[in-house]
Design a protein around this motif. Structure first.
Motif, short mmCIF file in Angstrom:
data_model
loop_
_atom_site.label_atom_id
_atom_site.label_comp_id
_atom_site.label_asym_id
_atom_site.label_seq_id
_atom_site.Cartn_x
_atom_site.Cartn_y
_atom_site.Cartn_z
N GLU A 138 -15.64 -69.70 -45.02
CA GLU A 138 -17.02 -69.83 -45.47
C GLU A 138 -17.96 -68.89 -44.73
O GLU A 138 -18.94 -68.41 -45.30
CB GLU A 138 -17.48 -71.28 -45.28
N LYS A 139 -17.65 -68.61 -43.46
CA LYS A 139 -18.53 -67.76 -42.66
C LYS A 139 -18.32 -66.28 -42.95
O LYS A 139 -19.30 -65.52 -43.08
CB LYS A 139 -18.30 -68.05 -41.18
N PHE A 140 -17.06 -65.86 -43.07
CA PHE A 140 -16.78 -64.44 -43.26
C PHE A 140 -16.39 -64.13 -44.71
O PHE A 140 -16.94 -63.21 -45.31
CB PHE A 140 -15.67 -63.99 -42.30
N GLY A 141 -15.42 -64.85 -45.25
CA GLY A 141 -15.09 -64.72 -46.66
C GLY A 141 -14.38 -63.46 -47.08
O GLY A 141 -14.33 -63.16 -48.28
N LYS A 188 -6.65 -76.48 -40.33
CA LYS A 188 -7.01 -76.14 -41.71
C LYS A 188 -8.52 -76.16 -41.90
O LYS A 188 -9.10 -75.30 -42.58
CB LYS A 188 -6.34 -77.13 -42.66
N GLU A 189 -9.19 -77.15 -41.31
CA GLU A 189 -10.65 -77.22 -41.41
C GLU A 189 -11.31 -76.02 -40.73
O GLU A 189 -12.28 -75.45 -41.25
CB GLU A 189 -11.14 -78.52 -40.78
N GLN A 190 -10.78 -75.62 -39.57
CA GLN A 190 -11.33 -74.44 -38.89
C GLN A 190 -11.11 -73.17 -39.72
O GLN A 190 -11.98 -72.29 -39.77
CB GLN A 190 -10.69 -74.29 -37.50
N ALA A 191 -9.94 -73.09 -40.36
CA ALA A 191 -9.69 -71.93 -41.23
C ALA A 191 -10.66 -71.91 -42.41
O ALA A 191 -11.15 -70.84 -42.83
CB ALA A 191 -8.25 -71.94 -41.72
N ALA A 192 -10.96 -73.10 -42.97
CA ALA A 192 -11.94 -73.16 -44.05
C ALA A 192 -13.33 -72.76 -43.57
O ALA A 192 -14.08 -72.09 -44.31
CB ALA A 192 -11.96 -74.58 -44.63
N LEU A 193 -13.69 -73.13 -42.34
CA LEU A 193 -14.99 -72.71 -41.79
C LEU A 193 -15.05 -71.19 -41.62
O LEU A 193 -16.09 -70.56 -41.90
CB LEU A 193 -15.24 -73.42 -40.46
N LEU A 194 -13.96 -70.59 -41.15
CA LEU A 194 -13.92 -69.13 -41.03
C LEU A 194 -14.05 -68.46 -42.39
O LEU A 194 -14.71 -67.42 -42.53
CB LEU A 194 -12.63 -68.70 -40.34
N ASN A 233 -5.64 -69.30 -46.28
CA ASN A 233 -4.29 -69.19 -45.71
C ASN A 233 -4.20 -68.03 -44.73
O ASN A 233 -3.48 -68.11 -43.72
CB ASN A 233 -3.28 -69.01 -46.85
N TYR A 234 -4.92 -66.95 -45.01
CA TYR A 234 -4.93 -65.80 -44.09
C TYR A 234 -5.50 -66.21 -42.74
O TYR A 234 -4.92 -65.90 -41.68
CB TYR A 234 -5.77 -64.68 -44.70
N TYR A 235 -6.64 -66.91 -42.74
CA TYR A 235 -7.23 -67.33 -41.46
C TYR A 235 -6.36 -68.38 -40.77
O TYR A 235 -6.30 -68.43 -39.53
CB TYR A 235 -8.64 -67.88 -41.72
N PHE A 236 -5.67 -69.22 -41.53
CA PHE A 236 -4.78 -70.20 -40.93
C PHE A 236 -3.63 -69.51 -40.21
O PHE A 236 -3.26 -69.88 -39.08
CB PHE A 236 -4.25 -71.14 -42.01
N GLU A 237 -3.03 -68.49 -40.85
CA GLU A 237 -1.95 -67.74 -40.19
C GLU A 237 -2.45 -66.99 -38.97
O GLU A 237 -1.75 -66.89 -37.96
CB GLU A 237 -1.33 -66.77 -41.19
N GLU A 238 -3.65 -66.46 -39.02
CA GLU A 238 -4.18 -65.73 -37.86
C GLU A 238 -4.44 -66.67 -36.69
O GLU A 238 -4.25 -66.30 -35.52
CB GLU A 238 -5.47 -65.01 -38.25
#
Length: 417
Positions: free
Chosen positions: A42-45, A34-40, A50-55
């Motif tokens: 913040e970086k790309f936006g 979840k933290e890594q998905a939040a970093l993605l 949830n989208y980055y978590f599923e990916e």
């Protein structure tokens, strides 16, 4: 070998410890993802967390890329040919079901025919592989495919279970937000559909669409309901803040508040005791006055019954109790009660702190301007005396104008000759 009770308890504790440690480690790993998905985000936006978590969680089901051969290309071509003949809406054929026919036809051809039949198909398969390597991963498309494939497996399992046990099923699968592309999926047996049509007067399709709308948009509310919800939340927040403030204030000023509460309780107790003493003494004085009323002058009887007044004949003890004088047997009966003149204090009901009556002065009215002046008789109060007809001249008449017009006057007139 059979285990003892202690060994079973030890094994159970060991399994529980392993289960708890694994659950904690799995939760920690998910939090890291979840933290890594939040970093993605913040970086790309471009998408949600949830989208980055599923990916991150999605992975390819293929362990490696298959080599393109003429046999694979020929199977693909033959399956497409057999499915193109089927009418629209009919279930498509699988390669495993057509394998005997495909093998028989493949054995009938030689090498040149194999090359000619599969040359075009091999080129299209290679282009498809290159496209998958160079194209970006679509999370929503992969989610759609995963959901459809999983639901198909579930439908097959439920169908098998229904045929074996006769259990009736209703399965509704809808999307939870607008980002996903899944359509409402319905699986039901015959009796379940009949129940909804005959008893609930609705179809499963309508129910599925309503369910999807509720999951996506929630319950529709009017403007008034939204305002009431906001007011309710605001009042709850205010009450919570006030409760927290009161608790903090009590913890900060607890000795002072305790002192004030004790002082208040002691003052109330003292006032109640004084009031009971005063009421007891007043009652004893009234009882003594009633017992000795024959020896008191009636003219002074009113003053003796006033609150706060005391008779000289009363003997009051130190503790507030009174001594009653016995009445002799040969004493004549008391005189009849006389009319009592009410004093101003008794009429108004206002007394001082000591119990004495307080006379309330009436407000002086303005003096009339015609005071002590004599007035004449009021106008219009005389009554006319009727005249005898024989005593009056023949042509005489009593006119109504000669009589004062007032209520109750009588006017008589003789008829003119």
């Amino acid at each position: 070998m059979k285990q003892t009770v202690a060994q079973k308890a030890l094994s159970k504790a060991r399994r529980k410890k392993h289960h708890d440690e694994y659950a904690e480690a799995l939760t920690a790993a998910r939090d890291i993802v979840k933290e890594q998905a939040a970093l993605l985000y913040e970086k790309f936006g471009r998408h949600s967390i949830n989208y980055y978590f599923e990916e991150i969680m999605q992975c390819s089901q293929l362990t490696g890329q298959c080599k393109v051969t003429m046999w694979n290309a020929f199977i693909k071509k033959e399956v497409e040919h057999h499915n193109s003949v089927l009418p629209a809406g009919k279930r498509r054929h699988k390669a495993c079901k057509l394998m005997p026919q495909i093998c028989a036809r493949w054995q009938e051809m030689d090498e040149n025919q194999h090359t000619a039949e599969t040359e075009v198909v091999i080129e299209s398969i290679k282009e498809c592989h290159e496209m998958k390597e160079l194209s970006s991963h679509s999370v929503m498309l992969s989610t759609l495919v995963d959901a459809n494939k999983t639901l198909e497996k579930v439908d097959r399992e439920l169908t098998t279970l229904h045929s074996c046990t006769g259990i009736e099923f209703i399965l509704l699968a809808v999307q939870g937000d607008t980002e996903h592309w899944n359509q409402p999926h319905i699986f039901n047996t015959a009796h379940a559909a009949e129940f909804f049509d005959s008893c609930l007067k609705t179809s499963l399709g309508t129910l599925a669409f309503h369910f999807e709308g509720y999951c996506v948009a929630g319950l529709a509310k009017t403007h008034v309901e939204e305002v009431l919800d906001l007011k309710k939340n605001l009042s709850e927040m205010i009450l919570q803040k006030l409760h927290e403030w009161i608790v903090s204030l009590q913890s900060s000023y607890q000795p002072s508040m305790l002192f004030f509460s004790r002082a208040r309780d002691s003052s109330i107790t003292q006032a109640d005791a004084e009031f009971r003493d005063w009421e007891t003494s007043r009652f004893n004085a009234a009882m003594a006055q009633m017992s000795d009323n024959t020896n008191i002058d009636p003219s002074t009887n009113d003053m003796a019954l006033l609150p706060g007044s005391q008779s000289s004949d009363l003997a009051t003890e130190a503790n507030g109790s009174s001594t009653l004088t016995p009445i002799p047997v040969d004493q004549p009966p008391p005189p009849a009660p006389q009319h009592r003149k009410w004093l101003a204090a008794e009429l108004t009901g206002i007394f001082s702190a000591s119990g004495g009556g307080v006379v309330v002065q009436k407000k002086a009215c303005k003096e009339r301007s015609d005071r002590d002046k004599k007035h004449g008789p009021r106008k219009g109060t005389r009554v006319a005396t009727p005249t005898v007809a024989s005593a009056s001249p023949p042509n005489s008449a009593v006119s109504a104008e000669s009589v004062d017009s007032a209520p109750g006057t009588v006017s008589l007139a003789s008829p003119s000759s």
